[in-house]
Design a protein around this motif. Structure first.
Motif, short mmCIF file in Angstrom:
data_model
loop_
_atom_site.label_atom_id
_atom_site.label_comp_id
_atom_site.label_asym_id
_atom_site.label_seq_id
_atom_site.Cartn_x
_atom_site.Cartn_y
_atom_site.Cartn_z
N ALA A 23 33.11 43.92 51.19
CA ALA A 23 32.05 42.95 50.93
C ALA A 23 32.41 41.65 51.59
O ALA A 23 33.56 41.42 51.96
CB ALA A 23 31.89 42.73 49.41
N PRO A 34 28.10 31.31 42.84
CA PRO A 34 27.63 32.61 42.41
C PRO A 34 26.12 32.64 42.29
O PRO A 34 25.47 31.63 42.03
CB PRO A 34 28.28 32.80 41.04
CG PRO A 34 29.13 31.63 40.79
CD PRO A 34 28.94 30.64 41.87
N LEU A 45 29.08 43.96 44.29
CA LEU A 45 29.73 43.27 45.38
C LEU A 45 30.41 44.24 46.34
O LEU A 45 30.60 43.92 47.51
CB LEU A 45 30.76 42.29 44.81
CG LEU A 45 30.18 41.18 43.94
CD1 LEU A 45 31.29 40.34 43.32
CD2 LEU A 45 29.24 40.29 44.73
N VAL A 94 27.64 39.59 38.80
CA VAL A 94 28.06 38.26 39.25
C VAL A 94 27.70 37.20 38.21
O VAL A 94 26.58 37.15 37.70
CB VAL A 94 27.39 37.92 40.60
CG1 VAL A 94 27.64 36.46 40.98
CG2 VAL A 94 27.90 38.85 41.69
N GLN A 133 31.61 36.09 43.40
CA GLN A 133 31.55 36.66 44.74
C GLN A 133 32.34 35.86 45.76
O GLN A 133 32.63 36.35 46.86
CB GLN A 133 30.10 36.78 45.20
CG GLN A 133 29.36 35.45 45.28
CD GLN A 133 27.87 35.62 45.46
OE1 GLN A 133 27.39 36.74 45.57
NE2 GLN A 133 27.14 34.52 45.48
N THR A 134 32.74 34.64 45.44
CA THR A 134 33.55 33.86 46.37
C THR A 134 35.04 34.04 46.12
O THR A 134 35.85 33.53 46.87
CB THR A 134 33.21 32.36 46.26
OG1 THR A 134 33.70 31.85 45.03
CG2 THR A 134 31.72 32.13 46.39
N LEU A 136 36.58 37.33 45.32
CA LEU A 136 36.50 38.77 45.06
C LEU A 136 37.88 39.39 45.14
O LEU A 136 38.28 39.92 46.16
CB LEU A 136 35.54 39.43 46.05
CG LEU A 136 35.31 40.95 45.88
CD1 LEU A 136 34.92 41.27 44.44
CD2 LEU A 136 34.28 41.44 46.85
N GLU A 144 33.44 45.10 38.14
CA GLU A 144 32.02 44.78 38.31
C GLU A 144 31.19 46.04 38.42
O GLU A 144 31.63 47.07 38.90
CB GLU A 144 31.83 43.89 39.54
CG GLU A 144 32.32 44.49 40.84
CD GLU A 144 31.19 44.77 41.82
OE1 GLU A 144 30.06 44.34 41.58
OE2 GLU A 144 31.47 45.44 42.83
#
Length: 323
Positions: A23, A34, A45, A94, A133-134, A136, A144
């Motif tokens: 991802a 997010p 993700l 997320v 998501q930043t 991961l 998730e």
């Protein structure tokens, strides 16, 4: 304004490796953003299905900690994810914040190289995990899109991380959803400090007085939580909003992005970090920081900054013995 997040907190160097092969990764120099699609099963993700590798890992869930047996003949051809024990909660997405345990094993030797219980700030050995998501990390990728309460195995080839020859096995389980606002007891406000009013969802509105900004760092506890104490170097999960004293205008807010954020106390503005250290989880803190403790080089350089910070969780930095 851009607070400075870290990629991850871990007892092993592998923890900072993002699943770049699975991802898109976030920019470590920017604030987390997010999407807020909490619980959206169609917004995974990474794309990972059960396979022969992840199915072959044996997990012992008995007691307060996890343990796993990693076979020596795993192929590690692709990322695989197997739900060992499905939970009965909602699918995690997320922006969700949960309590969890995770372990990372070396794929070649089967040796345990990372155990979240060694950095837990809680007696139960659990840590807060934000699906961001930043940031991961491998354990975020494991939990998730699976129901809350699940135990999961994920096998990760080094090729997915840009580390050829270094393969990993992640075991993780989630327990409960954590609050995304401060839950502590209200404390009487301090005269002369900015006023804070809370909306029904907990989002603060900050009213700065028409007076000169204080010259020194000012920290006020608005709510006192009863959770673990934040230590220097911890990774802390927070909600926050910031305004400039002179303009009274908001310049950054996790609330606007729809989900909490996670930072180390040493990876943010100096005043922001000092406001977190020594506070307890569940607390809400108001901090007024002079220019010397705020934005030293960016658009807010020279300004006194005001933040309201809800402290939602903390995880201690690893010690030499756990690295």
């Amino acid at each position: 304004m851009r607070l400075r997040p870290i990629a991850a907190l871990s007892a092993a160097a592998v923890s900072v490796l993002l699943l770049a092969g699975c991802a898109g990764s976030g920019d470590a120099e920017s604030s987390p953003s997010p999407s807020g699609s909490s619980g959206a099963a169609d917004a995974c993700l990474i794309a990972a299905s059960p396979g022969s590798d992840s199915d072959a890992v044996t997990v012992d869930e008995a007691g307060d900690t996890l343990s796993a047996t990693v076979p020596s003949d795993l192929a590690f051809e692709q990322v695989e994810r197997t739900v060992v024990t499905p939970g009965d909660g909602a699918d995690l997405g997320v922006g969700d914040l949960v309590s969890a345990q995770y372990q990372v094993y070396d794929g070649a030797s089967g040796e345990l190289i990372n155990d979240s219980t060694t950095t837990s700030a809680s007696e139960d050995g659990r840590v807060p995990v934000l699906i961001d998501q930043t940031q991961l990390t491998m354990w975020v990728g494991a939990i998730e899109c699976n129901p809350l309460g699940s135990t999961v195995v994920m096998t990760v080839p080094g090729s997915a991380l840009g580390t050829e020859g270094s393969n990993y096995v992640v075991v993780a389980r989630t327990f409960e959803e954590l609050p995304t606002t401060a839950t502590g007891q209200s404390v009487a406000p301090v005269e002369g400090m900015p006023e804070v009013a809370l909306a029904d969802d907990g989002e603060p509105t900050i009213t700065v007085p028409d007076t000169a900004a204080p010259a020194d760092l000012q920290i006020e506890v608005l709510k006192k939580g009863d959770g673990p104490t934040v230590a220097e170097g911890d990774q802390v999960t927070v909600q926050y909003k910031g305004v400039a004293w002179d303009t009274k205008e908001e310049f950054d807010s996790s609330w606007k992005r729809g989900a909490p954020a996670a930072f180390t106390t040493t990876g943010v503005y100096e005043g922001f970090g000092k406001a977190m250290v020594g506070q307890t989880v569940g607390s809400q803190v108001l901090v007024v920081m002079p220019p010397s403790m705020g934005d030293l080089n960016g658009a807010l350089k020279g300004k006194t900054l005001v933040f309201v910070i809800d402290i939602l969780g903390t995880q201690h930095a690893p010690t030499a013995a756990t690295q």
